[in-house]
Design an enzyme around this catalytic site. Structure first.
Site, PDB file in Angstrom:
ATOM      1  N   ASN A  11     -36.143 -51.118 -41.493  1.00 34.62           N
ATOM      2  CA  ASN A  11     -35.786 -50.753 -42.891  1.00 34.62           C
ATOM      3  C   ASN A  11     -35.464 -49.222 -42.705  1.00 34.62           C
ATOM      4  O   ASN A  11     -35.505 -48.030 -42.198  1.00 34.62           O
ATOM      5  CB  ASN A  11     -37.050 -50.616 -43.987  1.00 34.62           C
ATOM      6  CG  ASN A  11     -36.537 -50.087 -44.773  1.00 34.62           C
ATOM      7  OD1 ASN A  11     -35.469 -49.614 -45.248  1.00 34.62           O
ATOM      8  ND2 ASN A  11     -37.787 -49.446 -46.275  1.00 34.62           N
ATOM      9  N   HIS A  96     -40.197 -51.394 -53.255  1.00 39.54           N
ATOM     10  CA  HIS A  96     -40.357 -50.657 -51.757  1.00 39.54           C
ATOM     11  C   HIS A  96     -41.157 -49.352 -52.628  1.00 39.54           C
ATOM     12  O   HIS A  96     -39.894 -48.923 -53.643  1.00 39.54           O
ATOM     13  CB  HIS A  96     -39.106 -50.154 -51.230  1.00 39.54           C
ATOM     14  CG  HIS A  96     -39.680 -49.248 -49.464  1.00 39.54           C
ATOM     15  ND1 HIS A  96     -39.415 -47.666 -49.757  1.00 39.54           N
ATOM     16  CD2 HIS A  96     -39.367 -48.960 -48.743  1.00 39.54           C
ATOM     17  CE1 HIS A  96     -40.098 -47.540 -48.600  1.00 39.54           C
ATOM     18  NE2 HIS A  96     -39.897 -47.652 -47.888  1.00 39.54           N
ATOM     19  N   GLY A 172     -44.033 -42.512 -43.282  1.00 43.34           N
ATOM     20  CA  GLY A 172     -42.506 -41.098 -42.367  1.00 43.34           C
ATOM     21  C   GLY A 172     -43.537 -39.518 -42.117  1.00 43.34           C
ATOM     22  O   GLY A 172     -43.018 -38.703 -42.426  1.00 43.34           O
ATOM     23  N   SER A 211     -46.261 -45.311 -40.853  1.00 40.96           N
ATOM     24  CA  SER A 211     -45.464 -44.674 -39.695  1.00 40.96           C
ATOM     25  C   SER A 211     -46.139 -45.641 -38.366  1.00 40.96           C
ATOM     26  O   SER A 211     -46.964 -45.219 -36.889  1.00 40.96           O
ATOM     27  CB  SER A 211     -46.545 -43.313 -39.240  1.00 40.96           C
ATOM     28  OG  SER A 211     -46.771 -42.413 -40.544  1.00 40.96           O
TER      29      SER A 211
END
Ligand code: 13P
Length: 248
Positions: A11, A96, A172, A211
């Protein structure tokens, strides 16, 4: 447990200009030279879908990151599912957490988008996941089960689709749930799919996202009920993304 082909999807979020197609070309060339054991997808920004699918559509499945629930109309700035398909997309990420948070998308909105995606022949990737506060309150399974009940549409019966479990606090951040935590949520996702879709809910891959990196991909991808990965940051560089793909 049966071994089905895993699905690894990148993504790109709001990253990527024409020059960045070089990364996708490098990825495509590597997969051509040595095919992946997994299905591989990349969801670039909408502006790159057509160029990406022309360049690497034979080795990499291309997807959108969202679509509108309506097929066409006066919705300035929006992209319909049919437009994504027309540009070469096969996949579409829906619900999302960044869109749920920033655009106020509800489970009902996501379900309507799922219907639109299926009608346009796209394979939806429905995203669910709890916040850190919900995780710390011990509500992760309950929250995800509720999102599943509201976001999964009957239109998915007999259709190819995937679910992505992405804990909001792992996106992230470099933080990752334990394998036990991932497996517990994935089992709840599977139960929700079977409750809603019957036997059609048994085979859809349940991806983990948040992650994922080359260094942690193997253990995550081999956990129970993990059918692949949805990868953000590490999908932007061909070398990192390949490291994850090769971990299958
Ligand atoms: P990161 O892999 O950058 O944590 O992002 C995950 C994600 O949101 C994919 O949809």
């Amino acid at each position: 447990m049966k071994q089905s082909v895993k699905l690894i999807v990148g993504n790109w979020k709001m990253n990527g200009l024409g020059a960045d197609l070089a990364e996708a070309l490098a990825l495509g060339a590597a997969l051509q030279a040595s095919p992946a054991r997994a299905r591989v997808g990349v969801c670039p920004p909408a502006t790159l879908i057509e160029r990406l699918s022309r360049a690497v559509g034979n080795t990499i499945e291309v997807g959108g990151q969202d679509c509108h629930a309506e097929p066409a109309g006066a919705f300035t700035g929006s992209v319909s599912a049919a437009m994504l398909a027309d540009a070469g997309a096969k996949l579409v990420i829906l619900g999302h957490s960044e869109r749920r948070a920033a655009c106020g998308e509800t489970d009902a909105d996501v379900a309507a988008k799922v219907d639109a995606a299926v009608a346009a022949g796209l394979e939806p990737i429905v995203c669910v996941g709890e916040t850190l506060a919900q995780r710390e309150a011990g509500e992760a399974v309950e929250v995800v089960s509720r999102q599943m009940a509201g976001s999964v549409s009957d239109a998915l019966k007999g259709q190819a689709f995937a679910v992505a479990y992405e804990p909001v606090w792992a996106i992230g951040t470099g933080l990752i749930p334990t394998l036990e935590q991932i497996e517990a949520v994935h089992r709840a996702v599977r139960a929700a799919l079977i409750a809603r879709l019957g036997d059609d809910g048994r085979t859809a891959p349940i991806l983990y996202g948040g992650s994922v990196k080359p260094s942690n991909a193997a253990e995550i991808l081999h956990a129970a009920e993990v059918g692949g990965a949805l990868v953000g940051g590490a999908s932007l560089k061909a070398e990192d993304f390949l490291g994850i793909i090769r971990a299958v």
